[in-house]
Motif scaffolding. Structure first.
Motif, short mmCIF file in Angstrom:
data_model
loop_
_atom_site.label_atom_id
_atom_site.label_comp_id
_atom_site.label_asym_id
_atom_site.label_seq_id
_atom_site.Cartn_x
_atom_site.Cartn_y
_atom_site.Cartn_z
N PHE A 2 -1.34 -27.00 -4.49
CA PHE A 2 -2.00 -27.18 -3.19
C PHE A 2 -2.80 -28.48 -3.13
N LYS A 3 -2.52 -29.22 -2.07
CA LYS A 3 -3.34 -30.39 -1.75
C LYS A 3 -3.51 -30.37 -0.24
N GLY A 4 -4.72 -30.43 0.24
CA GLY A 4 -4.91 -30.46 1.68
C GLY A 4 -4.28 -31.70 2.28
N ALA A 5 -3.63 -31.53 3.43
CA ALA A 5 -2.96 -32.68 4.08
C ALA A 5 -3.81 -33.26 5.20
N TYR A 6 -4.90 -32.58 5.54
CA TYR A 6 -5.70 -33.00 6.70
C TYR A 6 -7.16 -33.19 6.30
N PRO A 7 -7.49 -34.35 5.73
CA PRO A 7 -8.91 -34.58 5.36
C PRO A 7 -9.79 -34.70 6.61
N ILE A 8 -11.08 -34.55 6.42
CA ILE A 8 -12.03 -34.75 7.51
C ILE A 8 -11.90 -36.19 8.00
N MET B 12 -21.49 -36.65 8.93
CA MET B 12 -21.87 -35.66 7.92
C MET B 12 -22.67 -36.30 6.78
N ASP B 13 -22.44 -37.57 6.53
CA ASP B 13 -23.16 -38.24 5.45
C ASP B 13 -24.68 -38.19 5.67
N CYS B 14 -25.10 -38.13 6.92
CA CYS B 14 -26.54 -37.95 7.19
C CYS B 14 -26.87 -36.49 7.53
N HIS B 15 -26.08 -35.89 8.42
CA HIS B 15 -26.49 -34.60 8.99
C HIS B 15 -26.19 -33.41 8.10
N ASP B 16 -25.23 -33.55 7.21
CA ASP B 16 -24.79 -32.39 6.46
C ASP B 16 -25.07 -32.52 4.97
N LYS B 17 -25.66 -33.63 4.57
CA LYS B 17 -25.87 -33.85 3.13
C LYS B 17 -27.22 -33.31 2.68
N LYS B 18 -27.20 -32.70 1.52
CA LYS B 18 -28.41 -32.05 1.02
C LYS B 18 -29.59 -33.00 0.88
#
Lengths: 270, 270
Positions: free
Chosen positions: B220-226, B234-240
Motif C-alpha cells: 500500500f502506498k497512498g496515491a493522493y497526498p494532501i 496545516m504547517d501552522c494550524h495543525d502542527k503541535k
C-alpha cells in the motif's frame, strides 16, 4: 443453527444411537455462522440507565475516541444487558469515526456513533423506517449545532477543569473544534480539548437516549427545528419545485454570507 | 456456546442419562449470543471480485443509498463468501449514512460506508491499528476530493446517460452535490443526480478494494497526498508546535480564501 436442526440432532441421538463420529463436528456446527438469524431492523430498544451510559461514553472516548464512545455507550450496553443480536457487532468498528472519520475532520464522530445506534434501534431499509430514524438523528445533529457544548460534568473527570462551552453551528468536527479553540485559546491537540470532546460524547449519548426513550413511548417531538434563516435558504435551494440545487440541512450561515469565514460575500442578485 | 460447553452437554447425555426437561432449553442455548466469539479487529480480508463488488455497490445504492451500497458491497460480499464473523453485522445499519448521514448533507455516505469496511478489515482500538486503517481511509477521502467523479460506467445502467464528472474538492455531501448540480444544471432531487451518486458509490468501493488488496500484499502506498496549499495551512494550524488550533485535513481552499463561496476574504496579517 435452527431449532429444528437442534431437535434433529438430539432426536438422532435418542432414537438411533450415537451416530456422531467426531465431537469437533458438533462444535463446528454450534459455532457456525448465523446468516439467517439476524432480526430485521429496527432491533428492539430496551431502556438503559442514562447516567451509566453517559459515563460509559465519557470513558469510552478515552479508550477509542468520540465515535466509538458514543456507539459503544448505547449498543455496548445493550450487548451486556440484552445480548444477541447486538453481540454480533463489534463496537470497535466505530473507532473508524474518530475526529471526523479517520481524523479527516469531517462529521463529528460522536454524532456518527449516535446516528448508527439510533438507526439500528429505529430504522431500516424501507422509506418509512428511514424517515423514522432520520427525524431523530436530525434532531441530535441540530442539538449539536445549536447548543453550547459540552454540558456534561463527569463524576470523576479525567481532567478536572472549568469547561467553557461553545456553540458549533455545525456538525462538522473541523468547525466545532476550531470554534472552541478560538474561544478558549486551548490547543487542538491538548488534554483540555480531549476532555471537551469526551464530555460532548456523553452529551450526544444523553440526548440520543432521551429521544429514543420518547420514540419508544410514542412521544418523540424534535426540540431543535431548522433555524428560520436556514429555512429561508432551503425554500429556494432545497425545494423540489424551486432551484433544487443542493442537499442537506446544516446551518447555511456558518459557511455562507453571515458566517465568520466569509462574511463579506453577498448573495447573488435575484 | 463454547466448544467445551457443547461437549459438556453431550457428555451429560451419554454419561448420566437424559437430564433435559425441555427441548426449548436446548434450542435457546444453541441460539444464545456469541459475546466471546467475535475475533478482535481487524477481521481478515479475503480477495473479492472488484467488478462484482462495484455492480453490487451500484445496485446497492438503489436499494439503500450511498452508505449502505458502499458498506454492503464489501462486507455483504464477505458475508456471502466467508460467513462468520461478518454475518453478525446487519449491513442495513449503514443506511444511517444516506446523503451525508440521515440526509443532513455532512460527510458523503459512500465515504462513510467504505471507511467502516476498511476499518473492520485493517483497524482496531490500538493506536497502531488505528493508524494503519486511517492512512488507507484518508487516501480514499482524498481520491474523492481530487478526482473527477463519477468514473464508473455500469454494465446495465438504471439510467443510461452521458455522465459529466466534477471534482468535489471536499468529502462533504452538500458541497459535492452542489458542485455537480452547478456544472450539469441537473436538479439535486433528480434521477440524474441519483445515477451520479450510484456510480460514485461504485467508484469509492473500487478504489477502497484496490487499496485493501495492496495493503494485504504489503504494497500500500497512498496515491493522493494532501495538496501543497493545504499542507501550507496545516504547517501552522495543525502542527503541535505552532498554532495547533484546528483539526482535520480536508482541502482548506474549498471554504477558506480561494474557494468560490468566499474568495473575497483575505488571510489575516501575520
Amino acid at each position: 443453527m435452527k431449532r429444528r436442526d437442534a431437535l434433529k440432532i438430539f432426536g438422532g441421538i435418542l432414537g438411533g444411537g450415537l451416530l456422531l463420529t467426531s465431537s469437533s463436528w458438533i462444535a463446528d456446527n454450534l459455532n457456525a455462522s448465523q446468516p439467517n438469524k439476524l432480526p430485521q431492523l429496527p432491533w428492539t430498544y430496551k431502556s438503559i440507565d442514562p447516567k451509566k451510559a453517559a459515563e460509559r461514553a465519557y470513558f469510552g472516548f478515552y479508550k477509542g475516541r468520540c465515535c466509538y464512545g458514543a456507539f459503544d455507550a448505547i449498543i455496548g450496553t445493550l450487548q451486556d444487558e440484552v445480548g444477541f443480536p447486538f453481540t454480533g457487532i463489534p463496537t470497535e468498528l466505530f473507532v473508524f469515526g474518530r475526529s471526523g472519520i479517520a481524523e479527516t475532520g469531517s462529521t463529528c464522530g460522536a454524532l456518527i456513533g449516535v446516528a448508527g445506534a439510533i438507526f439500528l434501534l429505529t430504522g431500516g431499509v424501507d422509506k418509512e423506517k428511514q424517515d423514522r430514524a432520520y427525524k431523530i438523528i436530525q434532531d441530535v445533529f441540530r442539538f449539536y449545532e445549536q447548543e453550547a457544548l459540552p454540558k456534561y460534568i463527569p463524576e470523576k473527570p479525567k481532567l478536572n477543569m472549568q469547561m467553557k462551552a461553545t456553540v458549533a453551528n455545525s456538525p462538522i468536527c473541523h468547525i466545532s473544534v476550531s470554534k472552541w479553540c478560538a474561544v478558549t485559546k486551548f490547543k487542538a491537540a491538548s488534554k483540555e480539548r480531549d476532555e471537551r470532546c469526551a464530555r460532548i460524547t456523553a452529551d450526544c449519548v444523553l440526548y440520543a437516549l432521551k429521544l429514543l426513550e420518547a420514540e419508544y413511548k410514542g412521544s418523540f417531538k424534535g426540540a431543535y427545528p431548522i433555524k428560520a434563516k436556514t429555512k429561508t435558504c432551503m425554500d429556494c435551494h432545497d425545494k423540489k419545485d424551486a432551484l433544487n440545487n443542493t442537499k442537506g440541512n446544516m446551518e447555511c450561515g456558518t459557511c455562507h454570507f453571515d458566517g465568520k469565514i466569509n462574511k463579506t460575500t453577498k448573495h447573488p442578485p435575484f
